[in-house]
Enzyme design. Structure first.
Site, mmCIF file in Angstrom:
data_model
loop_
_atom_site.group_PDB
_atom_site.id
_atom_site.type_symbol
_atom_site.label_atom_id
_atom_site.label_comp_id
_atom_site.label_asym_id
_atom_site.label_seq_id
_atom_site.Cartn_x
_atom_site.Cartn_y
_atom_site.Cartn_z
ATOM 1 N N SER A 184 0.662 -1.068 0.100
ATOM 2 C CA SER A 184 0.253 0.702 -0.311
ATOM 3 C C SER A 184 0.910 1.327 0.635
ATOM 4 O O SER A 184 1.881 1.102 -0.033
ATOM 5 C CB SER A 184 -0.900 -0.230 1.379
ATOM 6 O OG SER A 184 -1.269 -1.205 1.344
HETATM 7 N N1 SAH Z 1 -0.632 -4.979 3.399
HETATM 8 C C1 SAH Z 1 0.268 -5.116 2.992
HETATM 9 C C2 SAH Z 1 -0.587 -4.914 1.502
HETATM 10 C C3 SAH Z 1 -1.632 -6.797 1.095
HETATM 11 S S1 SAH Z 1 -2.146 -6.074 -0.150
HETATM 12 C C4 SAH Z 1 1.299 -4.749 2.774
HETATM 13 O O1 SAH Z 1 1.860 -3.770 3.420
HETATM 14 O O2 SAH Z 1 2.099 -5.462 1.878
HETATM 15 C C5 SAH Z 1 -4.028 -7.693 0.514
HETATM 16 C C6 SAH Z 1 -3.177 -8.990 0.529
HETATM 17 O O3 SAH Z 1 -4.225 -9.083 1.225
HETATM 18 C C7 SAH Z 1 -2.513 -9.737 -0.539
HETATM 19 O O4 SAH Z 1 -1.692 -9.780 -0.085
HETATM 20 C C8 SAH Z 1 -4.103 -10.560 -0.613
HETATM 21 O O5 SAH Z 1 -2.965 -12.215 -0.950
HETATM 22 C C9 SAH Z 1 -4.057 -10.780 0.811
HETATM 23 N N2 SAH Z 1 -5.571 -11.170 0.310
HETATM 24 C C10 SAH Z 1 -6.519 -11.275 -0.185
HETATM 25 N N3 SAH Z 1 -8.223 -12.473 1.006
HETATM 26 C C11 SAH Z 1 -6.794 -12.872 1.482
HETATM 27 C C12 SAH Z 1 -8.188 -13.303 2.840
HETATM 28 N N4 SAH Z 1 -8.846 -13.702 3.139
HETATM 29 N N5 SAH Z 1 -6.940 -14.138 3.641
HETATM 30 C C13 SAH Z 1 -5.287 -13.267 4.052
HETATM 31 N N6 SAH Z 1 -4.825 -12.443 3.292
HETATM 32 C C14 SAH Z 1 -5.642 -12.405 2.184
#
Ligand code: SAH
Length: 231
Positions: free
Chosen positions: A69
């Site tokens: 993000s």
């Molecule tokens: N906070 C992260 C950004 C993550 S993007 C950072 O700082 O890099 C969102 C993430 O959520 C992705 O990696 C995706 O695979 C994950 N995601 C999506 N649905 C999910 C779920 N149901 N449970 C766990 N992770 C999930």
């Protein structure tokens, strides 16, 4: 580039994007959040070819069609959690582990869930290398929370569900805060903060419009790469 060059870029990021933004976005003022943003080496959470862009004012790809993000959004969401040093936090969507590290700088314990196994593994390794020993990363569906460690003082999701997952509400401590993007459509999701009162009642407040990847709903963990380049 050297670590001290990155440190200069990081300080610049905090001042221009987060603490004293020159556009109309609200400044982040929480001292703990600003200090964490000044400390976590964001360039270590992206592939080498993107390291020089790590302190830019935007999200960046991390492979598997996911993104790290934008720094400002990380800071805003962390501030909304109103964290205390003794808190235990659940994060859904570990991704690169960057937001996880920001949380781990501030609170006692962080549990983070990631549905893409390869991202969870890479984040776990990175967090260990960087010396975060108060974090546990698990591959799994964060929609279901992590009942073994509940209740949590704060819960943060960085992927957007269409409805607030019941399990996350249930696993939130009374007096706790849940922050998440809500809604189906890219760029028109709403960032929401839900407070659970001492009585167990909840209240909800809408903060701003955001764009996050959707939260996967199915009760299955993705363990095979779905494409993309992790670097
Ligand atoms: N906070 C992260 C950004 C993550 S993007 C950072 O700082 O890099 C969102 C993430 O959520 C992705 O990696 C995706 O695979 C994950 N995601 C999506 N649905 C999910 C779920 N149901 N449970 C766990 N992770 C999930």
């Amino acid at each position: 580039m050297t670590d001290s060059t990155y440190a200069v870029m990081r300080e610049d990021m905090v001042r221009r994007q987060i603490q004293y933004p020159c556009d109309d976005r609200p400044a982040v003022t929480d001292a703990g959040v600003l200090s964490a943003m000044r400390t976590v080496p964001r360039h270590r959470f992206v592939s080498l070819d993107l390291a020089s862009a790590a302190y830019d004012d935007r999200p960046l790809p991390i492979g598997y069609e996911q993104t790290i993000s934008q720094p400002y959004i990380v800071a805003v969401m962390t501030e909304l959690l109103a964290l205390e040093p003794n808190d235990t936090v659940l994060e859904v969507g570990t991704g690169s582990g960057y937001q996880t590290s920001v949380l781990a700088q501030i609170v006692r314990r962080v549990y983070s869930m990631e549905i893409v196994g390869a991202l969870a593994d890479a984040a776990r390794q990175r967090l260990t290398e960087l010396g975060y020993d108060n974090v546990e990363v698990r591959t799994g569906n964060g929609n279901l929370g992590w009942p073994e460690h509940a209740p949590f003082d704060a819960i943060l999701a960085t992927a957007a569900p269409v409805d607030v997952p019941r399990a996350l509400l249930d696993q939130l401590q009374r007096g706790g805060r849940l922050v998440l993007p809500l809604g189906p459509v890219w760029r028109t999701q709403k960032l929401i903060r839900i407070d659970k009162k001492a009585t167990g009642e909840t209240s909800q407040r809408q903060i701003m419009t955001v764009g996050f990847v959707p939260m996967v709903k199915e009760n299955r963990a993705v363990t095979e790469p779905t494409g993309g380049d992790l670097g």
